[in-house]
Design a protein around this motif. Structure first.
Motif, short mmCIF file in Angstrom:
data_model
loop_
_atom_site.label_atom_id
_atom_site.label_comp_id
_atom_site.label_asym_id
_atom_site.label_seq_id
_atom_site.Cartn_x
_atom_site.Cartn_y
_atom_site.Cartn_z
N GLY A 5 7.06 5.54 -1.73
CA GLY A 5 6.49 5.39 -3.07
C GLY A 5 7.56 5.33 -4.14
N LYS A 6 7.36 6.13 -5.18
CA LYS A 6 8.35 6.13 -6.25
C LYS A 6 8.66 7.54 -6.70
N ALA A 7 9.74 7.68 -7.46
CA ALA A 7 10.18 9.00 -7.92
C ALA A 7 10.53 8.92 -9.39
N PRO A 17 0.83 -1.22 0.00
CA PRO A 17 0.00 0.00 0.00
C PRO A 17 0.86 1.26 0.00
N GLY A 18 0.49 2.20 -0.85
CA GLY A 18 1.20 3.47 -0.92
C GLY A 18 2.37 3.49 -1.88
N ALA A 19 2.79 2.31 -2.36
CA ALA A 19 3.95 2.26 -3.25
C ALA A 19 3.66 2.85 -4.62
N ASP A 20 2.37 3.05 -4.95
CA ASP A 20 2.02 3.64 -6.24
C ASP A 20 2.04 5.16 -6.19
N LYS A 21 2.24 5.73 -5.00
CA LYS A 21 2.31 7.19 -4.90
C LYS A 21 3.65 7.67 -5.43
N LYS A 22 3.65 8.87 -6.00
CA LYS A 22 4.86 9.29 -6.70
C LYS A 22 5.19 10.76 -6.48
N VAL A 23 6.46 11.07 -6.67
CA VAL A 23 6.89 12.46 -6.80
C VAL A 23 7.59 12.60 -8.14
N ILE A 24 7.48 13.79 -8.73
CA ILE A 24 8.19 14.12 -9.96
C ILE A 24 9.12 15.28 -9.66
N THR A 25 10.39 15.11 -10.02
CA THR A 25 11.39 16.14 -9.70
C THR A 25 12.18 16.50 -10.94
N ASN A 26 12.98 17.57 -10.77
CA ASN A 26 13.97 17.90 -11.81
C ASN A 26 15.28 17.20 -11.45
N GLU A 27 16.33 17.52 -12.19
CA GLU A 27 17.62 16.84 -11.98
C GLU A 27 18.25 17.18 -10.64
N GLY A 85 11.76 3.14 -7.22
CA GLY A 85 10.64 2.83 -6.34
C GLY A 85 11.05 2.11 -5.09
N GLN A 86 10.23 2.25 -4.07
CA GLN A 86 10.42 1.62 -2.77
C GLN A 86 9.87 0.19 -2.79
#
Length: 386
Positions: A208-210, A75-85, A222-223
């Motif tokens: 989650g994942k990045a 649970p929660g592993a599908d949550k994500k952040v999007i970042t720059n470099e 991902g975690q």
């Protein structure tokens, strides 16, 4: 039933092969799965898999395994952040996304590869799996095939189904059509005990994942439920330079220097991935089956998953397509409306190729978008609209 009193060999014990074995056994079929791993404890590397409502989850429902899946997913592993470099967060759905939303087309629950495999293995009848069975060749015998394995053993089957992945050794018995290089390579990076070894990246993932984009390159990770993480450095490269033979993929210092050069301008926060990775790093050139591939169906041989339609991972469709293949193939093989096995397999293959081509096209397009100069802006627009 067309497969009554027939022995079925599934070569490959990945999600697609095991799902097919489960579904066929539920219909009373005689099935053996031949897997190259030495035993069920073989370490499965790679990032978690996200299951989609109309494919992976549909197969799990048909296999009566959805409740078991709910006990094993993360649970929660599908949550994500999007970042720059520089690892600056531009998008996060951690506060808005529910932990569980089964039934929604947008809910894509994540599961680690090992729990998924174990769940499928435990659903099979005893002695279904023949471990340490690395397929090397086969020849026609009677109405079926005699299969040969690296351990010196042989086995006969009336029907053979290739579920042996992107480098399938059975595919050439069906077609000489080969996958093409997509222009992208991914460097797989695995981290153990990430909270201690890579605390900054661990905090960024937040369970989650990045997805990080910059200079036409990506870092995707991902975690895992056991505290490990999996990451991929993803970038464009010519095919003859996709695997850099001058690099020692077991040397963390050399790989860090490679990252600093190749990912010039990227923040030092990413360095801890290279300083603390489990070696070797694994270069994975990304291939895709032709979208218009076709061949004449056979009465006793077919394939599923990456063996037939390997595609880039940029739409998360690989394992889902394999599990949907298993669902549709099992139904074709056990449906009385077909007069012959060749007719049943032909119907499966024609439909499978059509939907796989759609998924592969989306994966190729996503790969281009994610490795463009405007990748960050494009991906922010996409996820914000969803």
């Amino acid at each position: 039933m067309l497969i009554e009193n027939k022995s079925i060999a599934i070569v490959g014990g990945g999600p697609g092969g095991l799902m097919l074995a489960r579904l066929l056994q539920l219909k009373g079929a005689t099935v053996k799965v031949y897997e190259r791993d030495y035993n069920k404890n073989a370490r499965l590397i790679g990032s978690p898999l996200d299951m989609h409502e109309a494919s992976g989850l549909a197969a799990l429902r048909k296999a009566d395994l959805l409740n078991e899946f709910k006990k094993n997913f993360h649970p929660g592993a599908d949550k994500k952040v999007i970042t720059n470099e520089r690892a600056e967060i531009f998008f996060s759905d951690h506060e808005s996304k529910p932990h569980e939303n089964f039934g929604s087309e947008y809910f894509r629950p994540e599961i680690d590869r090992a729990p998924l495999r174990n769940m499928l293995l435990e659903s099979l009848q005893p002695k279904t799996i023949e471990w340490d069975s690395h397929f090397i060749s086969m020849e026609k015998q009677n109405e079926g095939w005699l299969l040969h394995f690296k351990n010196g053993s042989s086995a006969y089957a009336d029907i053979v189904i290739a579920a042996d992945g992107a480098n399938s050794k059975i595919r050439p018995y069906i077609t000489n059509i080969k996958p093409f290089y997509s222009g992208i390579i991914m460097l797989e990076i695995n981290i153990n005990d990430a909270a201690k070894t890579t605390p900054h990246i661990y905090a960024l993932l937040n369970g989650g994942k990045a997805m990080a984009f910059g200079n036409s390159k990506c870092m995707l990770g991902g975690q895992k439920s056991n505290g490990d993480i999996g990451f991929y450095a993803s970038f464009k490269a010519d095919e003859n330079r996709a695997v850099n033979k001058s690099l020692d993929y077991t040397d963390k210092t050399q790989m860090l220097e490679w990252f600093k050069t190749t990912y010039s301008g990227w923040s030092s926060i990413w360095y801890e991935l290279f300083e603390n990775a489990v070696t070797p790093f694994i270069p994975r050139p990304v291939y895709c089956a032709p979208l218009n591939q076709s061949w004449q169906a056979l009465a006793n041989l077919t394939m599923l998953g990456d063996a037939v339609h390997v595609m880039p991972p940029f739409a998360g469709e690989g394992a889902n397509m394999a599990m949907l293949d298993a669902l549709e193939l099992s139904e074709c093989l056990t449906d009385d409306k077909y007069n012959t096995l060749e007719e049943a397999i032909s119907f499966y293959e024609i439909n499978m190729r059509k939907r796989a081509a759609v998924a592969a096209h989306e994966s190729l397009e996503n790969g281009e978008l994610m490795h463009s100069e405007k990748a960050l802006t494009t991906m922010l627009e996409f996820f914000s609209s969803h």
